[in-house]
Write an enzyme that holds these catalytic residues in place. Structure first.
Site, PDB file in Angstrom:
ATOM      1  N   LYS A 197     -13.262   2.208   4.959  1.00 44.75           N
ATOM      2  CA  LYS A 197     -13.406   3.497   5.657  1.00 44.75           C
ATOM      3  C   LYS A 197     -14.464   4.350   4.953  1.00 44.75           C
ATOM      4  O   LYS A 197     -15.326   4.956   5.602  1.00 44.75           O
ATOM      5  CB  LYS A 197     -12.055   4.229   5.687  1.00 44.75           C
TER       6      LYS A 197
ATOM      7  N   GLN B 295      -3.707   7.328   3.291  1.00 48.87           N
ATOM      8  CA  GLN B 295      -3.511   5.902   3.574  1.00 48.87           C
ATOM      9  C   GLN B 295      -2.020   5.531   3.513  1.00 48.87           C
ATOM     10  O   GLN B 295      -1.329   5.854   2.556  1.00 48.87           O
ATOM     11  CB  GLN B 295      -4.315   5.049   2.579  1.00 48.87           C
TER      12      GLN B 295
ATOM     13  N   ASP C 147      -6.018  10.833  12.019  1.00 48.90           N
ATOM     14  CA  ASP C 147      -5.160   9.666  12.288  1.00 48.90           C
ATOM     15  C   ASP C 147      -4.271   9.912  13.513  1.00 48.90           C
ATOM     16  O   ASP C 147      -3.675   8.985  14.055  1.00 48.90           O
ATOM     17  CB  ASP C 147      -4.252   9.411  11.080  1.00 48.90           C
TER      18      ASP C 147
END
Ligand code: NAP
Length: 292
Positions: A52, A96, A119
Site C-alpha cells: 500500500k 491494518q 477502508d
C-alpha cells in the site's frame, strides 16, 4: 484465456485515471495523503502495508507508514489515530487488520474521522453505503469487485448476484453495493453463508457468483451454471513444496474445473487483489477531493 478478468490490467486503467485527478488536486495545492498504521509484525500484514505504501509513492501521494510495536496499548493507538485525524496533510487513514489481540479493533475504527476512513469500516460509512449516500467510503474489496464487473462489461442491472459469505469486509458491503439503485447496481442479490441450505442450488441460480468465504477450492463446477460470471475474492494458502515459500495462494474457487463453464472468471492471484489496492488509492484521492 479469453474469459479471464485481468485485475492487474483493470487496476492499471484505474491508476491512469487517478494520476490525472492527482495532478489536478496538486495544481490546487492538495497532495492526497494516506497514513497506514501497522501494529506488531505479522508477516502478511507487513507485506500488505508495504505494497500500500509503495503504490501511494508510485502515484505521488503523501504516504506515511506508521509501524508500532506489538506492545502498543489501546490508549497509545487511540492517541496516534487522533493525531492523524487532526493532521491536515493526511486525507486517508488505514489501520491494518488484524491488530494484536489486546486491541479493541471496533473502538479504533469508531475513533477514526469518518471523512478519513478510506477502508469504509466506520459505522457512519457503513450507514452511508446502506443509504446510498455517495459521499461515504465503500470498503475497497467490494468496490474493486464492482469495478471489475463494470470494466469487463458484465451486465449488473437485473442480474441475479449470489454472494457467498456475509462478512463486514466483503460479503455484506458487496451485496449492498450491487443492489443500490444507481449505475453499477440494480442487481437482485442473494447472500449465502455457512448456515445456508442447498448451497449448490443457490449458487447455480447466479448470473454473477461472488465467492468470499476463505475456503480453498470450495466452489466446484457443480456450484456454477454454464455461462455465469465468477468473481473469486478468496485468498488462501495451500502447501506447495515446489514454491520457495512452501505455499502458494489460491482462491475459493476450483479454478481449473469452473473456468471452462464460466462466461468470465477472475484468477487468484491477479484478479480481485490488485483492485483492492487500486480502490484504496481511489478512496484516498476521493477523501482529498472532498476535503476541499
Ligand atoms: P470471513 O470474515 O472469515 O467470512 C467468511 C464468510 O464465509 C462468513 O460469512 C462465513 O459464514 C462464510 N463461510 C465460511 N465457510 C462457509 C461454507 N463452508 N459455506 C458457506 N459459507 C461459508 O472472511 P472475509 O474477511 O470475508 O474473507 C473471505 C475471503 O476473502 C478470505 O479468503 C480472505 O482472505 C479474502 N479476502 C480477499 C481480499 C482481496 O483483496 N482479494 C480482501 C479481503 C478478504 P458465517 O457468517 O455463517 O460464519
Amino acid at each position: 484465456m479469453p474469459n479471464l478478468i485481468d485485475g492487474r490490467a483493470i487496476a492499471e486503467k484505474v491508476y491512469v485515471d487517478l494520476r490525472t485527478e492527482i495532478s489536478e488536486l496538486k495544481s490546487k495545492g492538495v497532495t492526497p495523503g494516506l497514513a497506514v498504521v501497522l501494529i506488531g509484525d505479522d508477516p502478511a500484514s507487513r507485506a500488505y502495508v508495504r505494497s500500500k505504501d509503495k503504490m501511494s509513492r508510485v502515484l505521488g501521494l503523501h504516504s506515511v507508514k506508521l509501524e508500532l510495536p506489538e506492545s502498543t496499548s489501546q490508549a497509545e493507538l487511540l492517541a496516534r489515530v487522533e493525531e492523524l485525524n487532526r493532521d491536515p496533510a493526511i486525507h486517508g487513514i488505514l489501520v491494518q487488520s488484524p491488530p494484536p489481540k489486546h486491541i479493541d479493533e471496533a473502538a479504533i475504527v469508531r475513533a477514526l474521522d469518518p471523512a478519513k476512513d478510506v477502508d469504509g469500516f466506520h459505522p457512519m460509512n457503513v450507514a452511508k453505503l446502506a443509504m446510498g449516500d455517495p459521499t461515504g467510503f465503500v470498503p475497497c474489496t467490494p468496490l474493486g469487485v464492482q469495478r471489475l464487473l463494470i470494466e469487463s462489461n458484465v451486465e449488473i442491472p437485473g442480474s441475479h448476484v449470489v454472494v457467498l459469505g456475509r462478512s463486514m469486509i466483503v460479503g455484506k458491503p458487496v451485496a449492498l453495493l450491487l443492489m443500490q439503485k444507481v449505475k453499477g447496481g440494480d442487481a437482485t442479490v442473494t447472500v449465502a453463508h455457512s448456515r445456508s441450505k442447498n448451497l449448490p442450488e443457490i449458487t447455480r441460480s447466479a448470473d454473477i457468483l461472488i465467492a468470499a468465504i476463505g475456503r480453498a477450492y470450495f466452489v466446484k463446477a457443480d456450484h456454477v451454471r454454464e455461462d455465469a460470471v465468477v468473481i473469486d475474492v478468496g485468498i488462501n494458502r495451500v502447501e506447495d513444496k515446489n514454491d520457495k515459500r512452501g505455499y502458494r495462494l489460491v482462491g475459493d474457487v476450483a479454478f481449473d474445473e469452473v473456468a471452462p463453464k464460466a462466461k468470465a472468471i477472475t484468477p487468484v492471484p491477479g484478479g480481485v487483489g490488485p483492485m483492492t489496492i487500486a480502490m484504496l488509492m481511489s478512496n484516498t484521492v476521493k477523501a482529498a477531493r472532498q476535503s476541499l
